[in-house]
Design a protein around this motif. Structure first.
Motif, PDB file in Angstrom:
ATOM      1  N   ILE A  42       7.187   3.226  -7.055  1.00  0.00           N
ATOM      2  CA  ILE A  42       6.707   4.184  -6.357  1.00  0.00           C
ATOM      3  C   ILE A  42       7.333   4.133  -5.173  1.00  0.00           C
ATOM      4  CG2 ILE A  42       5.930   6.169  -4.965  1.00  0.00           C
ATOM      5  CD1 ILE A  42       5.052   5.835  -8.911  1.00  0.00           C
ATOM      6  N   GLU A  43       8.681   5.189  -5.266  1.00  0.00           N
ATOM      7  CA  GLU A  43       9.718   4.729  -3.694  1.00  0.00           C
ATOM      8  C   GLU A  43       8.985   5.882  -2.612  1.00  0.00           C
ATOM      9  OE1 GLU A  43      13.943   4.421  -2.589  1.00  0.00           O
ATOM     10  OE2 GLU A  43      13.802   5.561  -4.627  1.00  0.00           O
ATOM     11  N   GLU A  44       8.518   5.408  -1.723  1.00  0.00           N
ATOM     12  CA  GLU A  44       8.631   6.522  -0.618  1.00  0.00           C
ATOM     13  C   GLU A  44       9.562   6.967   0.093  1.00  0.00           C
ATOM     14  OE1 GLU A  44       5.183   6.097   1.526  1.00  0.00           O
ATOM     15  OE2 GLU A  44       4.587   4.414   0.848  1.00  0.00           O
ATOM     16  N   HIS A  45       9.589   8.450   1.093  1.00  0.00           N
ATOM     17  CA  HIS A  45      10.834   8.784   1.096  1.00  0.00           C
ATOM     18  C   HIS A  45      11.257   7.686   2.466  1.00  0.00           C
ATOM     19  CE1 HIS A  45      11.894  12.172  -0.193  1.00  0.00           C
ATOM     20  NE2 HIS A  45      11.052  12.652  -0.381  1.00  0.00           N
ATOM     21  N   ASP A  86      -0.427  11.550  -9.951  1.00  0.00           N
ATOM     22  CA  ASP A  86      -0.731  12.421  -8.991  1.00  0.00           C
ATOM     23  C   ASP A  86      -0.757  12.210  -7.311  1.00  0.00           C
ATOM     24  OD1 ASP A  86      -2.031  14.820  -7.322  1.00  0.00           O
ATOM     25  OD2 ASP A  86      -4.093  14.045  -7.816  1.00  0.00           O
ATOM     26  N   ALA A  87      -0.060  12.817  -6.509  1.00  0.00           N
ATOM     27  CA  ALA A  87       0.568  12.594  -5.010  1.00  0.00           C
ATOM     28  C   ALA A  87       0.961  13.213  -4.254  1.00  0.00           C
ATOM     29  CB  ALA A  87       1.840  11.077  -5.413  1.00  0.00           C
ATOM     30  N   ASP A  88       1.528  12.923  -3.341  1.00  0.00           N
ATOM     31  CA  ASP A  88       1.771  13.776  -2.618  1.00  0.00           C
ATOM     32  C   ASP A  88       3.562  13.836  -2.494  1.00  0.00           C
ATOM     33  OD1 ASP A  88       3.476  15.312   0.304  1.00  0.00           O
ATOM     34  OD2 ASP A  88       1.761  13.940   1.704  1.00  0.00           O
ATOM     35  N   PHE A  89       4.336  14.860  -2.869  1.00  0.00           N
ATOM     36  CA  PHE A  89       5.301  14.549  -3.367  1.00  0.00           C
ATOM     37  C   PHE A  89       6.224  14.638  -2.067  1.00  0.00           C
ATOM     38  CE2 PHE A  89       3.578  14.917  -7.105  1.00  0.00           C
ATOM     39  CZ  PHE A  89       4.399  13.464  -7.677  1.00  0.00           C
ATOM     40  N   GLY A  90       5.600  15.637  -1.003  1.00  0.00           N
ATOM     41  CA  GLY A  90       6.856  14.957   0.553  1.00  0.00           C
ATOM     42  C   GLY A  90       6.378  13.567   0.732  1.00  0.00           C
ATOM     43  N   PRO A 112       0.640  -0.966   0.021  1.00  0.00           N
ATOM     44  CA  PRO A 112      -0.268  -0.341  -0.031  1.00  0.00           C
ATOM     45  C   PRO A 112       0.870   1.538   0.060  1.00  0.00           C
ATOM     46  CG  PRO A 112      -0.237  -1.148   2.476  1.00  0.00           C
ATOM     47  CD  PRO A 112       0.467  -2.251   1.479  1.00  0.00           C
ATOM     48  N   CYS A 113       0.107   2.096  -0.396  1.00  0.00           N
ATOM     49  CA  CYS A 113       0.803   2.947  -0.370  1.00  0.00           C
ATOM     50  C   CYS A 113       0.350   5.047  -0.275  1.00  0.00           C
ATOM     51  CB  CYS A 113       1.839   3.160  -1.931  1.00  0.00           C
ATOM     52  SG  CYS A 113       3.106   5.484  -1.845  1.00  0.00           S
ATOM     53  N   GLU A 114      -0.211   5.150   0.669  1.00  0.00           N
ATOM     54  CA  GLU A 114      -0.866   6.353   0.741  1.00  0.00           C
ATOM     55  C   GLU A 114      -1.022   7.749   0.222  1.00  0.00           C
ATOM     56  OE1 GLU A 114      -2.454   6.841   4.824  1.00  0.00           O
ATOM     57  OE2 GLU A 114      -2.978   4.614   5.314  1.00  0.00           O
ATOM     58  N   ALA A 115       0.468   7.620  -0.288  1.00  0.00           N
ATOM     59  CA  ALA A 115       1.257   9.110  -1.088  1.00  0.00           C
ATOM     60  C   ALA A 115       0.735   9.111  -2.153  1.00  0.00           C
ATOM     61  CB  ALA A 115       2.687   8.975  -0.733  1.00  0.00           C
ATOM     62  N   VAL A 116       0.276   8.064  -2.688  1.00  0.00           N
ATOM     63  CA  VAL A 116       0.142   8.315  -4.385  1.00  0.00           C
ATOM     64  C   VAL A 116      -1.960   8.541  -4.310  1.00  0.00           C
ATOM     65  CG1 VAL A 116      -0.223   7.082  -7.047  1.00  0.00           C
ATOM     66  CG2 VAL A 116       1.664   7.192  -5.149  1.00  0.00           C
ATOM     67  N   ARG A 117      -2.613   9.558  -4.967  1.00  0.00           N
ATOM     68  CA  ARG A 117      -3.817   9.766  -5.255  1.00  0.00           C
ATOM     69  C   ARG A 117      -4.525   9.212  -6.247  1.00  0.00           C
ATOM     70  NH1 ARG A 117      -1.816  14.302  -2.318  1.00  0.00           N
ATOM     71  NH2 ARG A 117      -1.295  15.574  -4.164  1.00  0.00           N
ATOM     72  N   ARG A 118      -3.674   9.290  -7.152  1.00  0.00           N
ATOM     73  CA  ARG A 118      -3.890   8.290  -8.711  1.00  0.00           C
ATOM     74  C   ARG A 118      -2.436   8.544  -9.550  1.00  0.00           C
ATOM     75  NH1 ARG A 118      -5.956  12.797 -10.489  1.00  0.00           N
ATOM     76  NH2 ARG A 118      -5.418  13.302 -12.291  1.00  0.00           N
ATOM     77  N   VAL A 136       6.698  11.573  -1.153  1.00  0.00           N
ATOM     78  CA  VAL A 136       7.321  10.560  -2.964  1.00  0.00           C
ATOM     79  C   VAL A 136       8.996  10.880  -3.117  1.00  0.00           C
ATOM     80  CG1 VAL A 136       6.912   9.843  -4.633  1.00  0.00           C
ATOM     81  CG2 VAL A 136       4.951  10.061  -3.856  1.00  0.00           C
ATOM     82  N   ARG A 137      10.093  10.027  -3.092  1.00  0.00           N
ATOM     83  CA  ARG A 137      10.770  10.027  -3.504  1.00  0.00           C
ATOM     84  C   ARG A 137      11.411   9.651  -5.325  1.00  0.00           C
ATOM     85  NH1 ARG A 137      15.214   6.090  -0.482  1.00  0.00           N
ATOM     86  NH2 ARG A 137      15.066   7.622   1.073  1.00  0.00           N
TER      87      ARG A 137
END
Length: 185
Positions: free
Chosen positions: A152-155, A44-48, A18-24, A50-51
């Motif tokens: 998708i890589e998160e921080h 479309d994501a919270d780029f704060g 799961p990845c809540e940082a990605v909206r679409r 997403v790396r």
């Protein structure tokens, strides 16, 4: 007048990552009259959270899938071989050929005109890629089968795996159950 490109299709996150940082996350693929394969990804994501890899020159680079990367898998009709395209928001790219499912991997040589354009507008990153379809070592008589995907890589280093369709079990972009789009070549 050329036909309008097909609509975007949503990529789904694998349930085990799961990845809540990605909206679409959406993708679109089509060919032009001149034989260019066009791939478009919109994230479309919270780029704060997403790396993204640092921008760089558009060079062929291995291992892009270890970080945020957009991917396409393309198979010819009635053949076990297929190609994998890795497209990084850094503008780096890679193209591989497989003889069969995860077997006989080799870089595709001779691709010199793969183009990647990356735009970041607000909370949306868009990657557009173009390459000549004839540069891929596939039989093109009839319909090509495609799988569109992304990592998708998160921080914090966690990876999530996105695809049009996930096969049963762990994430596996190479599995033919994911090759659900048809492209007339």
């Amino acid at each position: 007048m050329s036909p309008a490109p097909p609509p975007s299709v949503p990529l789904q996150c694998h349930a085990s990552t799961p990845c809540e940082a990605v909206r679409r996350l959406e993708a679109r693929v089509h060919t032009t009259q001149s034989g260019q394969l066009q791939l478009e990804y919109s994230l479309d994501a919270d780029f704060g959270r997403v790396r993204l890899p640092e921008p760089g020159p558009p060079l062929r680079t291995d291992g892009l899938w270890r970080h945020t990367c957009f991917e396409a898998f393309i198979a010819g009709p009635d053949s076990p071989d297929y190609c994998e395209l890795n497209l990084s928001p850094s503008s780096r790219w890679a193209v591989y050929r497989f003889a069969a499912y995860r077997e006989g991997m080799a870089p595709v040589d001779g691709i010199t005109d793969l183009r990647i354009a990356v735009r970041h507008v607000g909370e949306t990153l868009r990657l557009d890629a173009s390459l000549p379809l004839h540069g891929l070592p596939l039989k093109r008589e009839g319909v090509l089968r495609l799988a569109l995907a992304a990592v998708i890589e998160e921080h914090d280093g966690r990876l999530s795996y996105w695809a049009l369709r996930h096969p049963p079990g762990r994430p596996d972009f190479h599995h033919r159950d994911g090759f659900v789009l048809e492209l007339h070549a």
